[in-house]
Design an enzyme around this catalytic site. Sequence first.
Site, short mmCIF file in Angstrom:
data_model
loop_
_atom_site.label_atom_id
_atom_site.label_comp_id
_atom_site.label_asym_id
_atom_site.label_seq_id
_atom_site.Cartn_x
_atom_site.Cartn_y
_atom_site.Cartn_z
CG HIS A 56 -1.87 1.15 1.23
ND1 HIS A 56 -2.55 1.55 2.37
CD2 HIS A 56 -2.28 1.98 0.25
CE1 HIS A 56 -3.32 2.57 2.08
NE2 HIS A 56 -3.17 2.86 0.80
CG ASP A 57 0.00 4.46 -2.50
OD1 ASP A 57 -0.76 4.31 -1.53
OD2 ASP A 57 -0.39 4.96 -3.58
CB THR A 58 -0.52 5.23 2.67
OG1 THR A 58 -1.36 5.80 1.65
CG2 THR A 58 -0.45 6.19 3.84
CB THR A 101 -5.21 11.04 -5.66
OG1 THR A 101 -4.47 11.08 -6.87
CG2 THR A 101 -6.70 11.00 -5.97
CG ASN A 157 -8.64 7.47 3.43
OD1 ASN A 157 -8.07 6.89 4.33
ND2 ASN A 157 -8.59 7.05 2.18
N GLY A 184 3.32 14.43 -3.02
CA GLY A 184 3.29 15.56 -3.93
C GLY A 184 3.00 16.89 -3.27
#
Length: 479
Positions: A227-229, A250, A287, A397
């Site tokens: 999971h990228d997080t 995102t 989130n 980002g």
Amino acid sequence: MVGHVRGGSGGDDGVLRLAEAHRFANRPVRTGGTLHWDVLALYRGVLDGLRRAGELAGRSPRSVGIDAWAVDYGLLDATGSLIGNPVHYRDARTEGVAEQVAEVLPRTELYAATGLQELPFNTVYQLTAAQGTPALAAARQLLLVPDLIALWLTGEAGTELTNASTTQLIDPRTRDWSRPVAERLGIDLGLFAPLRGPGDPAGQLLAEALADTGLEGPVPVTAVGSHDTASAVVAVPAEGPRFAYIATGTWSLAGMELDAPVLTEDSRRANFTNELGVDGTVRFLRNVMGLWLLQECLRDWEEAGRPQDLGQLLDEAAKLPQLRHVVDAGDPEFLAPGRMPQRIAEACRRTGQPVPHTPAEFTRCVVDSLALAHRRAVDDARRLSGRDVDAVHIVGGGAHNTLLCRMTADACGLPVVAGPAEAAALGNVLVQARAAGAVHGELAQLRALLRTALPPVRHDPSGDRTPWDRAAARLHSAA
């Protein structure tokens, strides 16, 4: 993004360096009324990136690790063939499904068992929505997206734990499947491949993958925080345990790193999640809709023939009055793609606020709204966990977005430490490097290496939270 890293503790020169080898688009496709991921194009992008990484390094990599987003999956039939492209989590098929699940398994019981926040696209809701479909009936295996890519590279199937924890089928206390939840919801856990954790071996590149990439074998694949997080949190360059993080992109994933899950009713009502992290940690977070709001505005303006330069927009937005219009950046009404400026304007109108008109005004509204949502998430994480915070780390980002970092510092009343921007890639690589013996130590040592290699930027708060208090009260009263 595919990158390659040289150096590190025990590496060529003791210095960590990240170079971008290849970047490829991820464009969803709508067919037959369903929004899908073009996963074959993504796999092609991975192969192209591996080829380019080998060319840049002048040799085959010592290891490959795959991370991607959460919750979505591919179904394989008895021959191991993919049954259609994976459905996108923003597809409408899960609308109303959470309520159906709650009739079978009450929300309080589901949270007590899995500790996951209720989001309409959680894997349990996707699988409930898919029940009775020919695709699920024909399926013999289910692989989350990064595990599907890893299978195609190696021929070996596994379910990486940090991403498995986003399915709402893992007990965060045992770090294993919650069989009672699966049984109550009629979900066959036999579809899932065996669990594996970050740092575990995940096979070697197949001969066909070597041929497609021009690499020489053997090339091992290592499980990372897929999971990228989870990978991004590894790369938070914190100097101690008293920190909050916001992994931006995102989505904004805002919260704290804990040693154990928080499964209280207050935590459930606050919609906080307990996802599993690297080295036995828990990602206790909420989130927030994130830079998706601005990305969709930019897409809308471009499609209308009015393309905007993001850097110029942020410069113009920084000159506008703050907090003139704010929206709830966690509101599910912003989840679906399309018409984002109109939906933001409607939300401002509905809450009795001035309506933004120019692209710069919409940009200012989005940035202020995200900072306000960040503040609320950090404050709630501190309250619910009983742990204090000395600094907020922004990675991903958004670390390059100076206005967002400054406003988040002001909103939270805490220093914001920005960077690295490519946190997911760096966390991914550090877990691989440790597994290969190129670096050593626990998370604290890995983070120290990052601070030396990529010093972050500090943004101090202005000291006055009163305008943010008023804006938060305004949103609360309109809710």
